[in-house]
Write an enzyme that holds these catalytic residues in place. Structure first.
Site, PDB file in Angstrom:
ATOM      1  N   CYS A   1      -5.970   1.890   6.018  1.00 46.83           N
ATOM      2  CA  CYS A   1      -6.633   0.655   6.418  1.00 46.83           C
ATOM      3  C   CYS A   1      -6.043   0.192   7.754  1.00 46.83           C
ATOM      4  CB  CYS A   1      -6.440  -0.419   5.346  1.00 46.83           C
ATOM      5  SG  CYS A   1      -4.751  -1.052   5.241  1.00 46.83           S
TER       6      CYS A   1
ATOM      7  N   HIS B   1       0.849  -1.199   0.000  1.00 47.86           N
ATOM      8  CA  HIS B   1       0.000   0.000   0.000  1.00 47.86           C
ATOM      9  C   HIS B   1       0.880   1.244   0.000  1.00 47.86           C
ATOM     10  CE1 HIS B   1      -3.839  -1.994   1.855  1.00 47.86           C
ATOM     11  NE2 HIS B   1      -3.320  -2.709   0.876  1.00 47.86           N
TER      12      HIS B   1
ATOM     13  N   GLU C   1       0.898   3.820   1.913  1.00 49.59           N
ATOM     14  CA  GLU C   1       1.406   4.188   3.239  1.00 49.59           C
ATOM     15  C   GLU C   1       2.600   3.331   3.637  1.00 49.59           C
ATOM     16  OE1 GLU C   1      -3.194   4.385   3.696  1.00 49.59           O
ATOM     17  OE2 GLU C   1      -1.736   3.327   2.456  1.00 49.59           O
TER      18      GLU C   1
END
Length: 147
Positions: free
Chosen positions: A86, A56, A58
């Site tokens: 998430c 992801h 991040e």
């Protein structure tokens, strides 16, 4: 006095990363990490390209910022991300001890707040900055995928 390097400026940089993900066929999420008005990490989703569910935006940004700083803690850093983190990313952000998270679009189903994921007690989180732009990009992506 006008501050050119404000939250909106940095979120626009995160949106540029999201556009890059979109162009690669990735879910269009982009992230930027800033410390003392300096961008130290730029990232976007790479889950398809790397065949890695943990890739992801991040997670990529956390790794890049930690490498830049030469340590695992992101104290005094701010993450700008185009979609609410998430649960997995929020967990990594917890351990990084990042000071602040600013996200654009809310994820009502998988977002860390909807799932009750805890962040580090010193981490501040704010949402909604340029949410319309980020949401529109996500909607365009998924609409294209469905056709």
């Amino acid at each position: 006095m006008i501050q050119p390097f404000d939250d909106t400026y940095y979120m626009k940089k995160a949106l540029q990363e999201a556009e890059e993900a979109y162009d690669k066929g990735e879910v269009p999420v982009g992230a930027i990490i800033v410390v003392k008005d300096k961008i130290i990490a730029r990232a976007h989703n790479l889950t398809e390209q790397l065949n890695d569910v943990t890739a992801h935006a991040e997670m990529q940004a956390i790794t890049s910022a930690a490498n830049f700083l030469g340590g695992k803690y992101l104290k005094e850093c701010t993450l700008y991300v185009t979609l609410e983190p998430c649960q997995m990313c929020a967990g990594a952000l917890y351990w990084s001890q990042i000071s602040r998270i600013v996200f654009a679009a809310t994820d009502l189903e998988r977002g860390c707040r909807a799932l009750g994921t805890k962040l580090h007690p010193k981490t501040k989180i704010e949402g909604g900055l340029l949410a319309e732009e980020a949401s529109e990009l996500l909607k365009r992506f998924f609409s294209k995928k469905r056709n």
